[in-house]
Design a protein around this motif. Structure first.
Motif, PDB file in Angstrom:
ATOM      1  N   LEU A  78       0.817  -1.204   0.000  1.00  0.00           N
ATOM      2  CA  LEU A  78       0.000   0.000   0.000  1.00  0.00           C
ATOM      3  C   LEU A  78       0.853   1.257   0.000  1.00  0.00           C
ATOM      4  O   LEU A  78       0.562   2.217  -0.720  1.00  0.00           O
ATOM      5  CB  LEU A  78      -0.949  -0.013   1.207  1.00  0.00           C
ATOM      6  CG  LEU A  78      -1.842   1.204   1.388  1.00  0.00           C
ATOM      7  CD1 LEU A  78      -2.757   1.364   0.188  1.00  0.00           C
ATOM      8  CD2 LEU A  78      -2.639   1.095   2.667  1.00  0.00           C
ATOM      9  N   SER A  79       1.943   1.267   0.758  1.00  0.00           N
ATOM     10  CA  SER A  79       2.804   2.451   0.807  1.00  0.00           C
ATOM     11  C   SER A  79       3.429   2.738  -0.557  1.00  0.00           C
ATOM     12  O   SER A  79       3.554   3.901  -0.965  1.00  0.00           O
ATOM     13  CB  SER A  79       3.899   2.261   1.857  1.00  0.00           C
ATOM     14  OG  SER A  79       4.656   1.112   1.555  1.00  0.00           O
ATOM     15  N   GLU A  80       3.785   1.692  -1.267  1.00  0.00           N
ATOM     16  CA  GLU A  80       4.353   1.871  -2.607  1.00  0.00           C
ATOM     17  C   GLU A  80       3.290   2.361  -3.590  1.00  0.00           C
ATOM     18  O   GLU A  80       3.575   3.213  -4.443  1.00  0.00           O
ATOM     19  CB  GLU A  80       4.938   0.537  -3.082  1.00  0.00           C
ATOM     20  CG  GLU A  80       5.711   0.626  -4.373  1.00  0.00           C
ATOM     21  CD  GLU A  80       6.291  -0.716  -4.751  1.00  0.00           C
ATOM     22  OE1 GLU A  80       6.371  -0.984  -5.965  1.00  0.00           O
ATOM     23  OE2 GLU A  80       6.660  -1.497  -3.848  1.00  0.00           O
ATOM     24  N   LEU A  81       2.070   1.874  -3.465  1.00  0.00           N
ATOM     25  CA  LEU A  81       0.988   2.311  -4.346  1.00  0.00           C
ATOM     26  C   LEU A  81       0.602   3.763  -4.075  1.00  0.00           C
ATOM     27  O   LEU A  81       0.235   4.493  -4.990  1.00  0.00           O
ATOM     28  CB  LEU A  81      -0.229   1.403  -4.185  1.00  0.00           C
ATOM     29  CG  LEU A  81      -0.087  -0.010  -4.724  1.00  0.00           C
ATOM     30  CD1 LEU A  81      -1.289  -0.861  -4.313  1.00  0.00           C
ATOM     31  CD2 LEU A  81       0.066   0.005  -6.224  1.00  0.00           C
ATOM     32  N   ARG A  82       0.700   4.191  -2.812  1.00  0.00           N
ATOM     33  CA  ARG A  82       0.373   5.582  -2.476  1.00  0.00           C
ATOM     34  C   ARG A  82       1.382   6.554  -3.074  1.00  0.00           C
ATOM     35  O   ARG A  82       1.046   7.699  -3.356  1.00  0.00           O
ATOM     36  CB  ARG A  82       0.311   5.755  -0.959  1.00  0.00           C
ATOM     37  CG  ARG A  82      -0.961   5.227  -0.359  1.00  0.00           C
ATOM     38  CD  ARG A  82      -1.040   5.482   1.113  1.00  0.00           C
ATOM     39  NE  ARG A  82      -2.337   5.065   1.638  1.00  0.00           N
ATOM     40  CZ  ARG A  82      -2.571   4.812   2.899  1.00  0.00           C
ATOM     41  NH1 ARG A  82      -1.614   4.928   3.802  1.00  0.00           N
ATOM     42  NH2 ARG A  82      -3.772   4.447   3.286  1.00  0.00           N
ATOM     43  N   ARG A  83       2.630   6.124  -3.229  1.00  0.00           N
ATOM     44  CA  ARG A  83       3.661   6.997  -3.803  1.00  0.00           C
ATOM     45  C   ARG A  83       3.473   7.223  -5.299  1.00  0.00           C
ATOM     46  O   ARG A  83       3.933   8.218  -5.841  1.00  0.00           O
ATOM     47  CB  ARG A  83       5.054   6.409  -3.549  1.00  0.00           C
ATOM     48  CG  ARG A  83       5.542   6.657  -2.132  1.00  0.00           C
ATOM     49  CD  ARG A  83       6.969   6.204  -1.976  1.00  0.00           C
ATOM     50  NE  ARG A  83       6.925   5.099  -1.007  1.00  0.00           N
ATOM     51  CZ  ARG A  83       7.488   3.933  -1.162  1.00  0.00           C
ATOM     52  NH1 ARG A  83       8.171   3.662  -2.243  1.00  0.00           N
ATOM     53  NH2 ARG A  83       7.383   3.009  -0.244  1.00  0.00           N
ATOM     54  N   LYS A  84       2.791   6.291  -5.957  1.00  0.00           N
ATOM     55  CA  LYS A  84       2.606   6.389  -7.408  1.00  0.00           C
ATOM     56  C   LYS A  84       1.381   7.251  -7.732  1.00  0.00           C
ATOM     57  O   LYS A  84       0.505   7.457  -6.892  1.00  0.00           O
ATOM     58  CB  LYS A  84       2.430   4.996  -8.028  1.00  0.00           C
ATOM     59  CG  LYS A  84       3.656   4.131  -7.904  1.00  0.00           C
ATOM     60  CD  LYS A  84       3.412   2.780  -8.530  1.00  0.00           C
ATOM     61  CE  LYS A  84       4.635   1.892  -8.426  1.00  0.00           C
ATOM     62  NZ  LYS A  84       4.398   0.564  -8.995  1.00  0.00           N
ATOM     63  N   ASN A  85       1.328   7.720  -8.965  1.00  0.00           N
ATOM     64  CA  ASN A  85       0.174   8.478  -9.435  1.00  0.00           C
ATOM     65  C   ASN A  85      -0.980   7.511  -9.686  1.00  0.00           C
ATOM     66  O   ASN A  85      -0.849   6.562 -10.464  1.00  0.00           O
ATOM     67  CB  ASN A  85       0.529   9.239 -10.716  1.00  0.00           C
ATOM     68  CG  ASN A  85      -0.577  10.157 -11.166  1.00  0.00           C
ATOM     69  OD1 ASN A  85      -1.578  10.321 -10.476  1.00  0.00           O
ATOM     70  ND2 ASN A  85      -0.384  10.765 -12.314  1.00  0.00           N
ATOM     71  N   ILE A  86      -2.113   7.764  -9.064  1.00  0.00           N
ATOM     72  CA  ILE A  86      -3.253   6.853  -9.157  1.00  0.00           C
ATOM     73  C   ILE A  86      -3.782   6.763 -10.584  1.00  0.00           C
ATOM     74  O   ILE A  86      -4.212   5.700 -11.031  1.00  0.00           O
ATOM     75  CB  ILE A  86      -4.369   7.307  -8.193  1.00  0.00           C
ATOM     76  CG1 ILE A  86      -3.882   7.191  -6.762  1.00  0.00           C
ATOM     77  CG2 ILE A  86      -5.619   6.470  -8.375  1.00  0.00           C
ATOM     78  CD1 ILE A  86      -4.845   7.727  -5.738  1.00  0.00           C
ATOM     79  N   GLU A  87      -3.716   7.864 -11.316  1.00  0.00           N
ATOM     80  CA  GLU A  87      -4.284   7.886 -12.666  1.00  0.00           C
ATOM     81  C   GLU A  87      -3.495   7.045 -13.659  1.00  0.00           C
ATOM     82  O   GLU A  87      -4.012   6.641 -14.692  1.00  0.00           O
ATOM     83  CB  GLU A  87      -4.393   9.330 -13.151  1.00  0.00           C
ATOM     84  CG  GLU A  87      -5.360  10.137 -12.302  1.00  0.00           C
ATOM     85  CD  GLU A  87      -5.263  11.624 -12.565  1.00  0.00           C
ATOM     86  OE1 GLU A  87      -4.385  12.033 -13.352  1.00  0.00           O
ATOM     87  OE2 GLU A  87      -6.062  12.361 -11.974  1.00  0.00           O
ATOM     88  N   THR A  88      -2.231   6.770 -13.349  1.00  0.00           N
ATOM     89  CA  THR A  88      -1.405   5.991 -14.280  1.00  0.00           C
ATOM     90  C   THR A  88      -1.279   4.522 -13.883  1.00  0.00           C
ATOM     91  O   THR A  88      -0.605   3.768 -14.573  1.00  0.00           O
ATOM     92  CB  THR A  88      -0.002   6.607 -14.366  1.00  0.00           C
ATOM     93  OG1 THR A  88       0.594   6.569 -13.067  1.00  0.00           O
ATOM     94  CG2 THR A  88      -0.062   8.036 -14.889  1.00  0.00           C
ATOM     95  N   LEU A  94      -4.707  -0.630  -9.355  1.00  0.00           N
ATOM     96  CA  LEU A  94      -5.712   0.296  -8.851  1.00  0.00           C
ATOM     97  C   LEU A  94      -6.728  -0.439  -7.971  1.00  0.00           C
ATOM     98  O   LEU A  94      -7.116   0.041  -6.907  1.00  0.00           O
ATOM     99  CB  LEU A  94      -6.416   0.986 -10.017  1.00  0.00           C
ATOM    100  CG  LEU A  94      -7.453   2.036  -9.639  1.00  0.00           C
ATOM    101  CD1 LEU A  94      -6.779   3.186  -8.893  1.00  0.00           C
ATOM    102  CD2 LEU A  94      -8.160   2.545 -10.877  1.00  0.00           C
ATOM    103  N   LYS A  95      -7.121  -1.610  -8.400  1.00  0.00           N
ATOM    104  CA  LYS A  95      -8.052  -2.436  -7.623  1.00  0.00           C
ATOM    105  C   LYS A  95      -7.423  -2.830  -6.281  1.00  0.00           C
ATOM    106  O   LYS A  95      -8.078  -2.758  -5.230  1.00  0.00           O
ATOM    107  CB  LYS A  95      -8.381  -3.682  -8.455  1.00  0.00           C
ATOM    108  CG  LYS A  95      -9.564  -4.463  -7.992  1.00  0.00           C
ATOM    109  CD  LYS A  95      -9.967  -5.456  -9.074  1.00  0.00           C
ATOM    110  CE  LYS A  95      -9.835  -6.845  -8.579  1.00  0.00           C
ATOM    111  NZ  LYS A  95     -10.246  -7.852  -9.550  1.00  0.00           N
TER     112      LYS A  95
END
Length: 133
Positions: A95-105, A111-112
C-alpha cells in the motif's frame, strides 16, 4: 414437630451438596505431563526423519493425492502449466508503494489492489479509534 422437618431438610440439602461435589470435574495432580510410554499420540520433541528419497521428493508432489487408489502426481516442466499459474508467485506492491505512485497511471489490477488495501487500512484505523474511546 417443626424441628423434625428442619432436620430432614438439612439432611436433604447436605446430600445435594455432596452429590454436587462428586459430580464436578477434577484434574489430575500430574501437572499435565504425560508419562513415558503412555498412550496419547502427542507430538515428540524430535522431528521425524523422512523415509522418501531426494529423487522421489524432487519428481513428485508428495501428499497431493486425494484418491484412495491414486498416486501422487509427477512434477511437470514449466511449459506444461498455464501462464497465469506462474504469475501467482509474483510480488505485488504494498500500500505504501501504491500511495507513492500516481493513481491515474496505475494499471487496473494495481488500482483495484490500492482501493482494497486503502479501505482495509481506513477500517482498521477507525476501529482502533473507536476502541480507544
Amino acid at each position: 414437630m417443626a424441628m423434625n422437618h428442619i432436620r430432614s431438610l438439612r439432611s436433604i440439602i447436605i446430600t445435594k451438596e455432596a452429590v454436587g461435589l462428586v459430580g464436578r470435574r477434577t484434574f489430575s495432580a500430574g501437572g499435565g505431563k504425560a508419562k513415558k510410554g503412555s498412550k496419547g499420540g502427542g507430538a515428540s520433541d524430535a522431528p521425524k526423519a523422512s523415509t522418501l528419497s531426494k529423487e522421489v521428493k524432487s519428481t513428485t508432489v508428495v501428499g497431493a493425492n486425494v484418491l484412495k487408489d491414486g498416486a501422487d502426481p509427477k512434477v511437470l516442466p514449466d511449459s506444461e502449466y498455464p501462464d497465469w499459474l506462474l504469475h501467482l508467485l509474483d510480488k505485488r506492491p504494498a500500500l505504501s508503494e501504491l500511495r507513492r505512485k500516481n493513481i491515474e497511471t496505475l494499471p487496473y489490477e494495481d488500482l483495484k489492489r490500492f482501493v482494497k488495501l486503502d479501505n482495509r487500512a481506513r477500517i482498521k484505523e477507525n476501529n482502533s479509534l473507536k476502541a480507544k474511546n
